[in-house]
Design an enzyme around this catalytic site. Structure first.
Site, PDB file in Angstrom:
ATOM      1  N   ARG A 197     -21.032  35.836 -27.364  1.00 44.53           N
ATOM      2  CA  ARG A 197     -21.117  35.421 -25.863  1.00 44.53           C
ATOM      3  C   ARG A 197     -22.637  35.275 -25.631  1.00 44.53           C
ATOM      4  O   ARG A 197     -23.041  34.421 -24.902  1.00 44.53           O
ATOM      5  CB  ARG A 197     -20.488  36.666 -25.074  1.00 44.53           C
ATOM      6  CG  ARG A 197     -20.811  36.273 -23.475  1.00 44.53           C
ATOM      7  CD  ARG A 197     -19.749  36.951 -22.373  1.00 44.53           C
ATOM      8  NE  ARG A 197     -19.750  38.337 -22.729  1.00 44.53           N
ATOM      9  CZ  ARG A 197     -20.100  39.428 -22.620  1.00 44.53           C
ATOM     10  NH1 ARG A 197     -21.459  39.081 -22.311  1.00 44.53           N
ATOM     11  NH2 ARG A 197     -19.608  40.427 -23.318  1.00 44.53           N
ATOM     12  N   TYR A 229     -17.461  14.485  -7.095  1.00 47.38           N
ATOM     13  CA  TYR A 229     -16.301  14.892  -7.877  1.00 47.38           C
ATOM     14  C   TYR A 229     -15.359  16.000  -7.258  1.00 47.38           C
ATOM     15  O   TYR A 229     -15.600  16.850  -6.972  1.00 47.38           O
ATOM     16  CB  TYR A 229     -16.818  15.331  -9.445  1.00 47.38           C
ATOM     17  CG  TYR A 229     -15.739  15.910 -10.309  1.00 47.38           C
ATOM     18  CD1 TYR A 229     -14.420  15.017 -10.647  1.00 47.38           C
ATOM     19  CD2 TYR A 229     -15.715  17.182 -10.653  1.00 47.38           C
ATOM     20  CE1 TYR A 229     -13.287  15.584 -11.189  1.00 47.38           C
ATOM     21  CE2 TYR A 229     -14.528  17.678 -11.558  1.00 47.38           C
ATOM     22  CZ  TYR A 229     -13.591  17.072 -11.711  1.00 47.38           C
ATOM     23  OH  TYR A 229     -12.387  17.431 -12.309  1.00 47.38           O
ATOM     24  N   ASP A 231     -25.616  15.549 -11.332  1.00 45.71           N
ATOM     25  CA  ASP A 231     -24.730  15.539 -12.264  1.00 45.71           C
ATOM     26  C   ASP A 231     -24.658  14.136 -12.996  1.00 45.71           C
ATOM     27  O   ASP A 231     -24.230  13.145 -12.606  1.00 45.71           O
ATOM     28  CB  ASP A 231     -23.213  15.756 -11.579  1.00 45.71           C
ATOM     29  CG  ASP A 231     -22.060  15.829 -12.376  1.00 45.71           C
ATOM     30  OD1 ASP A 231     -22.071  15.000 -13.353  1.00 45.71           O
ATOM     31  OD2 ASP A 231     -21.238  16.052 -11.987  1.00 45.71           O
ATOM     32  N   LYS A 269     -17.301  14.659 -21.332  1.00 44.89           N
ATOM     33  CA  LYS A 269     -17.325  12.951 -21.166  1.00 44.89           C
ATOM     34  C   LYS A 269     -17.838  12.149 -22.226  1.00 44.89           C
ATOM     35  O   LYS A 269     -17.374  12.621 -23.278  1.00 44.89           O
ATOM     36  CB  LYS A 269     -17.277  12.664 -19.746  1.00 44.89           C
ATOM     37  CG  LYS A 269     -16.780  13.645 -18.550  1.00 44.89           C
ATOM     38  CD  LYS A 269     -15.129  13.264 -18.697  1.00 44.89           C
ATOM     39  CE  LYS A 269     -14.345  14.235 -17.735  1.00 44.89           C
ATOM     40  NZ  LYS A 269     -15.012  15.355 -17.072  1.00 44.89           N
TER      41      LYS A 269
HETATM   42  N1  PLP Z   1     -18.840  16.253 -13.045  1.00 40.98           N
HETATM   43  C1  PLP Z   1     -18.043  15.198 -13.042  1.00 40.98           C
HETATM   44  C2  PLP Z   1     -18.749  13.845 -12.473  1.00 40.98           C
HETATM   45  C3  PLP Z   1     -16.873  15.082 -13.595  1.00 40.98           C
HETATM   46  O1  PLP Z   1     -16.041  13.750 -13.690  1.00 40.98           O
HETATM   47  C4  PLP Z   1     -16.118  16.215 -14.133  1.00 40.98           C
HETATM   48  C5  PLP Z   1     -14.760  16.061 -14.949  1.00 40.98           C
HETATM   49  O2  PLP Z   1     -14.025  15.210 -14.499  1.00 40.98           O
HETATM   50  C6  PLP Z   1     -16.785  17.405 -13.763  1.00 40.98           C
HETATM   51  C7  PLP Z   1     -18.147  17.396 -13.703  1.00 40.98           C
HETATM   52  C8  PLP Z   1     -16.147  18.864 -14.615  1.00 40.98           C
HETATM   53  O3  PLP Z   1     -16.156  18.625 -15.747  1.00 40.98           O
HETATM   54  P1  PLP Z   1     -15.125  19.675 -16.776  1.00 40.98           P
HETATM   55  O4  PLP Z   1     -14.109  18.483 -16.353  1.00 40.98           O
HETATM   56  O5  PLP Z   1     -15.751  19.527 -18.174  1.00 40.98           O
HETATM   57  O6  PLP Z   1     -14.963  20.948 -16.100  1.00 40.98           O
END
Ligand code: PLP
Length: 383
Positions: free
Chosen positions: A53, A106, A178, A203
């Site tokens: 961890r 998001y 982000d 992604k």
């Molecule tokens: N940030 C953005 C722009 C996203 O599109 C997403 C998920 O779709 C996330 C954060 C969250 O990521 P995760 O699904 O890997 O937890």
């Protein structure tokens, strides 16, 4: 700057963080499926490994690689993008603090802040990332963090990272970008003044829709120490197989992003002026209000396209169900093309809030298939 950071992006993507294993010569990072590590006498850890961890020899190269891709000094990998988001929020904020979030963030980020962090005394104000003055106006004396997505999910609004960083720093707040939609190949927020680059590595970074993960990269040692503390303390870490898959994906990130961008540009051309489409949203279009800023801070415009359908919600739902190569599914950034209805799927949690998305909106994640096949698929689905 380390020698590795001076290399070009693709060289870093392929090599940063890992050198062939001295014992075996393995050119790829081994999957160290071990939860604990033998010590040479009490406290005698080998290369700092003690318990998985806290640190794992497959995860550590991934973290170094992520830092190199974003041009940062420190990288931390997490079990998901949301785990990275959670770690950052808890590291940067205390009860009574305030943050500014994009008014089209998001849905999962919004849900975590709105439904969980508010219960712990955190306040937030939504503001349009495309409007620097609106973000400045949303800042309060207790603002500790400015949250930026650019391009935003799903409306592909563009925030000027350099200008927003200046606004946050003037107010004594940190700023996170982000960078999931752009990927570090197309955009590098730290070089533009941001304190933290955040990713859902699920992604584009992973790129093959086969692993969920997240990342935080920073040059700020104090922040990284807080991230490392919570990463270990709360334990939302990726397993070694996840770390391996993510590194495997990263090696082709530059190639994939070029192809995603090529294919997206062709599809945008088809959609523009199509009778079934009332609006095409793509930062590469000169008509996009954020085009000039996107052109300044992004290498290309990426593989995400949003469209609004002239026929309203039903037309949007029909478009989503008629494609054959574009798979109807949540998520984005993989080699395969995906289509979704944000209002009913990824962004359902924003319904009734200031962040609600239009019901005639469809989001396309354009993959790396042959452009001709994708164009034919979109054309037949819109017929
Ligand atoms: N940030 C953005 C722009 C996203 O599109 C997403 C998920 O779709 C996330 C954060 C969250 O990521 P995760 O699904 O890997 O937890």
């Amino acid at each position: 700057m380390s020698e590795q950071q001076q290399h070009g992006f693709s060289t870093r993507a392929v090599h940063a963080g890992y050198e062939p294993d001295p014992q075996t010569g393995a050119v790829n990072v081994p999957i160290y499926a071990s939860s604990t590590f033998a010590q040479d006498g009490v406290g005698g850890m080998r290369n700092g490994f003690e318990y998985a961890r806290t640190g794992n020899p497959t995860r550590r190269p991934l973290e170094a690689n992520l830092a190199a891709l974003e041009g940062g000094s420190y990288g931390r990998a997490f079990a998901s993008g949301m785990a990275a988001t959670d770690c950052l929020l808890r590291s940067a904020l205390r009860p009574g603090d305030h943050l500014v979030i994009p008014n089209d963030a998001y849905g999962g980020t919004f849900r975590l802040i709105d439904k969980v962090f508010t219960q712990w005394g955190i306040e937030y104000t939504p503001a349009a990332v495309s409007d620097v003055d609106a973000v400045r106006a949303a800042i309060r004396p207790n603002t500790k963090l400015v949250w930026v997505e650019t391009p935003t999910n799903p409306l592909l609004n563009i925030g000027d990272i350099e200008a927003l960083s200046a606004v946050a720093h003037e107010a004594g707040a940190k700023i996170v970008v982000d960078n999931t939609f752009a990927s570090p190949y197309l955009q590098q927020p730290l070089a533009l003044g941001a304190d933290i680059a955040l990713h859902s590595t699920t992604k584009y970074i992973g790129g093959h829709s086969d692993v969920v993960g997240g990342a935080l990269v920073t040059n700020d040692e104090e922040l990284d120490t807080a991230f490392a503390f919570l990463q270990n303390g709360a334990g939302a870490v990726p397993g070694p197989f996840d770390a391996y898959l993510t590194m495997r994906g990263i090696k082709t990130l530059a190639l994939r992003m070029e192809r995603h961008s090529d294919n997206a540009e062709k599809i945008v051309e088809l959609l523009t002026g199509h009778a079934a489409v009332s609006q095409v949203i793509y930062p590469g279009l000169e008509s996009h209000p954020g085009h000039a800023v996107a052109a300044k801070q992004m290498r290309r415009f990426g593989g995400m396209i949003s469209v609004r359908l002239s026929g309203g919600k039903q037309a949007a739902l029909d478009f989503c169900s008629r494609t054959e190569i574009f798979t109807l599914a949540e998520s984005l950034g993989g080699v395969e093309s995906l289509i979704e209805h944000p209002g009913a799927m990824t962004h359902a949690s924003t319904a009734g809030s200031a962040l609600e998305v239009p019901e005639d909106l469809v989001r396309l994640s354009v993959g790396i298939e042959d452009a001709e096949d994708l164009l034919a698929d979109v054309a037949q689905a819109l017929r």
